[in-house]
Design a protein around this motif. Structure first.
Motif, PDB file in Angstrom:
ATOM      1  N   ALA A 148       0.828  -1.211   0.000  1.00  0.00           N
ATOM      2  CA  ALA A 148       0.000   0.000   0.000  1.00  0.00           C
ATOM      3  C   ALA A 148       0.860   1.257   0.000  1.00  0.00           C
ATOM      4  O   ALA A 148       0.574   2.223  -0.715  1.00  0.00           O
ATOM      5  CB  ALA A 148      -0.935  -0.008   1.207  1.00  0.00           C
ATOM      6  N   ARG A 149       1.946   1.258   0.794  1.00  0.00           N
ATOM      7  CA  ARG A 149       2.841   2.423   0.803  1.00  0.00           C
ATOM      8  C   ARG A 149       3.537   2.572  -0.531  1.00  0.00           C
ATOM      9  O   ARG A 149       3.743   3.699  -1.022  1.00  0.00           O
ATOM     10  CB  ARG A 149       3.859   2.282   1.933  1.00  0.00           C
ATOM     11  CG  ARG A 149       4.871   3.422   2.009  1.00  0.00           C
ATOM     12  CD  ARG A 149       4.225   4.781   2.236  1.00  0.00           C
ATOM     13  NE  ARG A 149       3.693   4.912   3.570  1.00  0.00           N
ATOM     14  CZ  ARG A 149       3.068   6.016   4.007  1.00  0.00           C
ATOM     15  NH1 ARG A 149       2.886   7.057   3.189  1.00  0.00           N
ATOM     16  NH2 ARG A 149       2.578   6.069   5.237  1.00  0.00           N
ATOM     17  N   GLY A 150       3.910   1.465  -1.160  1.00  0.00           N
ATOM     18  CA  GLY A 150       4.542   1.531  -2.471  1.00  0.00           C
ATOM     19  C   GLY A 150       3.635   2.178  -3.501  1.00  0.00           C
ATOM     20  O   GLY A 150       4.075   3.038  -4.282  1.00  0.00           O
ATOM     21  N   TYR A 151       2.370   1.783  -3.512  1.00  0.00           N
ATOM     22  CA  TYR A 151       1.423   2.393  -4.448  1.00  0.00           C
ATOM     23  C   TYR A 151       1.236   3.875  -4.158  1.00  0.00           C
ATOM     24  O   TYR A 151       1.158   4.705  -5.076  1.00  0.00           O
ATOM     25  CB  TYR A 151       0.075   1.672  -4.383  1.00  0.00           C
ATOM     26  CG  TYR A 151      -0.032   0.480  -5.311  1.00  0.00           C
ATOM     27  CD1 TYR A 151      -0.383   0.649  -6.649  1.00  0.00           C
ATOM     28  CD2 TYR A 151       0.225  -0.798  -4.855  1.00  0.00           C
ATOM     29  CE1 TYR A 151      -0.480  -0.437  -7.508  1.00  0.00           C
ATOM     30  CE2 TYR A 151       0.129  -1.897  -5.703  1.00  0.00           C
ATOM     31  CZ  TYR A 151      -0.218  -1.703  -7.028  1.00  0.00           C
ATOM     32  OH  TYR A 151      -0.310  -2.779  -7.881  1.00  0.00           O
ATOM     33  N   ALA A 152       1.169   4.225  -2.869  1.00  0.00           N
ATOM     34  CA  ALA A 152       1.012   5.633  -2.502  1.00  0.00           C
ATOM     35  C   ALA A 152       2.203   6.450  -2.980  1.00  0.00           C
ATOM     36  O   ALA A 152       2.044   7.547  -3.545  1.00  0.00           O
ATOM     37  CB  ALA A 152       0.834   5.768  -0.995  1.00  0.00           C
ATOM     38  N   LEU A 153       3.410   5.937  -2.780  1.00  0.00           N
ATOM     39  CA  LEU A 153       4.615   6.652  -3.219  1.00  0.00           C
ATOM     40  C   LEU A 153       4.675   6.733  -4.741  1.00  0.00           C
ATOM     41  O   LEU A 153       5.054   7.768  -5.300  1.00  0.00           O
ATOM     42  CB  LEU A 153       5.867   5.954  -2.682  1.00  0.00           C
ATOM     43  CG  LEU A 153       6.124   6.078  -1.183  1.00  0.00           C
ATOM     44  CD1 LEU A 153       7.308   5.208  -0.780  1.00  0.00           C
ATOM     45  CD2 LEU A 153       6.387   7.532  -0.793  1.00  0.00           C
ATOM     46  N   ALA A 154       4.324   5.649  -5.418  1.00  0.00           N
ATOM     47  CA  ALA A 154       4.339   5.657  -6.880  1.00  0.00           C
ATOM     48  C   ALA A 154       3.365   6.687  -7.424  1.00  0.00           C
ATOM     49  O   ALA A 154       3.660   7.389  -8.405  1.00  0.00           O
ATOM     50  CB  ALA A 154       4.002   4.268  -7.408  1.00  0.00           C
ATOM     51  N   GLN A 155       2.221   6.798  -6.771  1.00  0.00           N
ATOM     52  CA  GLN A 155       1.242   7.803  -7.182  1.00  0.00           C
ATOM     53  C   GLN A 155       1.768   9.209  -6.940  1.00  0.00           C
ATOM     54  O   GLN A 155       1.684  10.084  -7.816  1.00  0.00           O
ATOM     55  CB  GLN A 155      -0.069   7.592  -6.417  1.00  0.00           C
ATOM     56  CG  GLN A 155      -1.181   8.553  -6.810  1.00  0.00           C
ATOM     57  CD  GLN A 155      -2.413   8.375  -5.939  1.00  0.00           C
ATOM     58  OE1 GLN A 155      -2.310   8.218  -4.721  1.00  0.00           O
ATOM     59  NE2 GLN A 155      -3.583   8.391  -6.561  1.00  0.00           N
ATOM     60  N   GLU A 175      -4.973  -5.308  -8.721  1.00  0.00           N
ATOM     61  CA  GLU A 175      -6.217  -4.776  -9.296  1.00  0.00           C
ATOM     62  C   GLU A 175      -6.897  -3.818  -8.334  1.00  0.00           C
ATOM     63  O   GLU A 175      -7.357  -2.739  -8.724  1.00  0.00           O
ATOM     64  CB  GLU A 175      -7.154  -5.940  -9.638  1.00  0.00           C
ATOM     65  CG  GLU A 175      -8.461  -5.502 -10.299  1.00  0.00           C
ATOM     66  CD  GLU A 175      -9.360  -6.662 -10.644  1.00  0.00           C
ATOM     67  OE1 GLU A 175     -10.438  -6.421 -11.219  1.00  0.00           O
ATOM     68  OE2 GLU A 175      -9.001  -7.822 -10.335  1.00  0.00           O
ATOM     69  N   THR A 176      -6.921  -4.200  -7.053  1.00  0.00           N
ATOM     70  CA  THR A 176      -7.533  -3.338  -6.035  1.00  0.00           C
ATOM     71  C   THR A 176      -6.777  -2.024  -5.888  1.00  0.00           C
ATOM     72  O   THR A 176      -7.376  -0.940  -5.853  1.00  0.00           O
ATOM     73  CB  THR A 176      -7.557  -4.070  -4.678  1.00  0.00           C
ATOM     74  OG1 THR A 176      -8.330  -5.262  -4.801  1.00  0.00           O
ATOM     75  CG2 THR A 176      -8.159  -3.184  -3.596  1.00  0.00           C
ATOM     76  N   GLN A 177      -5.449  -2.112  -5.807  1.00  0.00           N
ATOM     77  CA  GLN A 177      -4.636  -0.913  -5.623  1.00  0.00           C
ATOM     78  C   GLN A 177      -4.640  -0.021  -6.856  1.00  0.00           C
ATOM     79  O   GLN A 177      -4.637   1.212  -6.742  1.00  0.00           O
ATOM     80  CB  GLN A 177      -3.195  -1.309  -5.270  1.00  0.00           C
ATOM     81  CG  GLN A 177      -3.038  -2.007  -3.934  1.00  0.00           C
ATOM     82  CD  GLN A 177      -3.224  -1.068  -2.760  1.00  0.00           C
ATOM     83  OE1 GLN A 177      -3.315   0.162  -2.903  1.00  0.00           O
ATOM     84  NE2 GLN A 177      -3.313  -1.640  -1.571  1.00  0.00           N
ATOM     85  N   ALA A 178      -4.672  -0.615  -8.049  1.00  0.00           N
ATOM     86  CA  ALA A 178      -4.710   0.182  -9.278  1.00  0.00           C
ATOM     87  C   ALA A 178      -5.999   0.975  -9.369  1.00  0.00           C
ATOM     88  O   ALA A 178      -6.014   2.136  -9.815  1.00  0.00           O
ATOM     89  CB  ALA A 178      -4.543  -0.723 -10.495  1.00  0.00           C
ATOM     90  N   ALA A 179      -7.101   0.359  -8.940  1.00  0.00           N
ATOM     91  CA  ALA A 179      -8.387   1.066  -8.954  1.00  0.00           C
ATOM     92  C   ALA A 179      -8.373   2.247  -7.995  1.00  0.00           C
ATOM     93  O   ALA A 179      -9.000   3.277  -8.243  1.00  0.00           O
ATOM     94  CB  ALA A 179      -9.506   0.093  -8.588  1.00  0.00           C
ATOM     95  N   GLY A 190      -4.631   4.415  -9.481  1.00  0.00           N
ATOM     96  CA  GLY A 190      -4.340   4.622 -10.893  1.00  0.00           C
ATOM     97  C   GLY A 190      -2.963   4.154 -11.310  1.00  0.00           C
ATOM     98  O   GLY A 190      -2.549   4.354 -12.453  1.00  0.00           O
ATOM     99  N   VAL A 191      -2.235   3.504 -10.399  1.00  0.00           N
ATOM    100  CA  VAL A 191      -0.886   3.023 -10.677  1.00  0.00           C
ATOM    101  C   VAL A 191      -0.944   1.572 -11.134  1.00  0.00           C
ATOM    102  O   VAL A 191      -1.573   0.729 -10.489  1.00  0.00           O
ATOM    103  CB  VAL A 191       0.007   3.128  -9.426  1.00  0.00           C
ATOM    104  CG1 VAL A 191       1.373   2.505  -9.675  1.00  0.00           C
ATOM    105  CG2 VAL A 191       0.149   4.594  -9.011  1.00  0.00           C
ATOM    106  N   LYS A 192      -0.279   1.276 -12.231  1.00  0.00           N
ATOM    107  CA  LYS A 192      -0.188  -0.098 -12.716  1.00  0.00           C
ATOM    108  C   LYS A 192       1.214  -0.623 -12.431  1.00  0.00           C
ATOM    109  O   LYS A 192       2.199  -0.077 -12.911  1.00  0.00           O
ATOM    110  CB  LYS A 192      -0.487  -0.151 -14.210  1.00  0.00           C
ATOM    111  CG  LYS A 192      -1.936   0.193 -14.551  1.00  0.00           C
ATOM    112  CD  LYS A 192      -2.218   0.033 -16.041  1.00  0.00           C
ATOM    113  CE  LYS A 192      -3.680   0.342 -16.358  1.00  0.00           C
ATOM    114  NZ  LYS A 192      -3.980   0.175 -17.807  1.00  0.00           N
ATOM    115  N   ALA A 193       1.273  -1.679 -11.647  1.00  0.00           N
ATOM    116  CA  ALA A 193       2.561  -2.238 -11.239  1.00  0.00           C
ATOM    117  C   ALA A 193       2.893  -3.480 -12.057  1.00  0.00           C
ATOM    118  O   ALA A 193       2.007  -4.207 -12.515  1.00  0.00           O
ATOM    119  CB  ALA A 193       2.532  -2.597  -9.760  1.00  0.00           C
TER     120      ALA A 193
END
Length: 286
Positions: A18-25, A62-66, A69-72
């Motif tokens: 979750a933190r990775g997605y937040a930072l990527a965003q 899929e949950t985090q991308a929704a 908006g980050v695609k990993a």
């Protein structure tokens, strides 16, 4: 920036994801998630584990991308986490590795941090590693940085600003008065403390140009810098300041060639990571 999150799909690793997605965003960064299946498992079990991990990662992504908006990029490899995570990070030219902090590293009755998988990864790579303890509820806002006026402190400060550009920064230097019991008077002790303060101010003056430039380029004002000078041991005072300031990130520097064994205050980094007070960014100068 390219971020690699290494996961074992445990709840603590979910916080790192979750933190990775937040930072990527926030950073508009590329992101990759890696799961390493134990290569020593029996072949049938190893194949099943790989299939299960791919399905679990796809669902989480899929949950985090929704949400962000980050695609990993998702990777599942057979190997050994202690060595292959660092190798994979180098192969994809990652700039930052994220790991969840596990119970075994946070419990004083368990193994020391240096003996855990996370500890071995910190030792084996020169990349900054963000050890995630907390939920990624919001961007980092209160950042404590341990400083000792060395090149390691400067590297820690610079990496912190990359990660938490709009945060409030608290530069903490813990000092001790040498031979305090033999100084003979409070006046002499005060003179030593003053010398420490002058050295601290000189360090901050050198870094201020960098702070001001980053302020112009990224909206970071010099007023966000707070300097704290306290007498005592760093491994005790840094967690205390994190608690006092409700810090959500602690940044510590280590020696690039020998990892945890040569932290900026000897064993301070290892002591702190045995019982981390919050998320911890471990930075190596070279």
């Amino acid at each position: 920036m390219k971020i690699l999150v290494a996961t074992d799909l445990s709840p603590r690793s979910d916080r790192a994801i979750a933190r990775g997605y937040a930072l990527a965003q926030q950073q508009k960064a590329e992101m990759s998630i890696l799961y390493v299946v134990d290569a020593d498992l029996p072949a049938e079990l190893r194949t099943h584990s790989i299939e299960w991990a791919r399905a679990a990662l796809a669902k989480e992504a899929e949950t985090q991308a929704a949400r962000t908006g980050v695609k990993a990029t998702l990777e599942v490899l057979a190997g050994h986490a202690k060595t292959d995570i660092a190798r994979h990070a180098a192969a994809i030219k990652a700039d930052l590795i994220l790991l969840g902090i596990h119970n075994e590293a946070a419990q004083p009755t368990r193994r020391s941090f240096a003996a855990t998988t996370a500890g071995q990864i910190v030792k084996s790579t020169r990349l900054p590693i963000l050890l995630v303890k907390n939920e990624a509820a919001q961007p980092y806002g209160q950042v404590v940085i341990g400083v000792d006026f060395s090149v390691y402190s400067r590297a820690a400060l610079r990496e912190a600003m990359k990660l938490a550009g709009s945060a409030q920064y608290h530069l903490v230097h813990a000092y001790h008065v040498p031979f305090k019991g033999f100084l003979g008077s409070a006046e002499t002790a005060t003179e030593v403390a003053l010398d420490q303060r002058l050295a601290f101010d000189a360090f901050l003056e050198d870094e201020m140009d960098l702070m001001e430039k980053r302020g112009r380029d990224g909206g970071i004002a010099p007023e966000r810098l707070n300097k704290i000078l306290r007498e005592g041991e760093p491994h005790r005072l840094l967690p205390e300041e994190c608690a006092r300031l409700s810090a959500d990130l602690l940044v510590i520097g280590t020696h690039g060639r020998t990892g945890m064994s040569a932290a900026i205050w000897g064993s301070v980094a290892t002591d702190i990571l045995n019982q981390p007070p919050t998320d911890v960014l471990v930075v190596k100068a070279y």
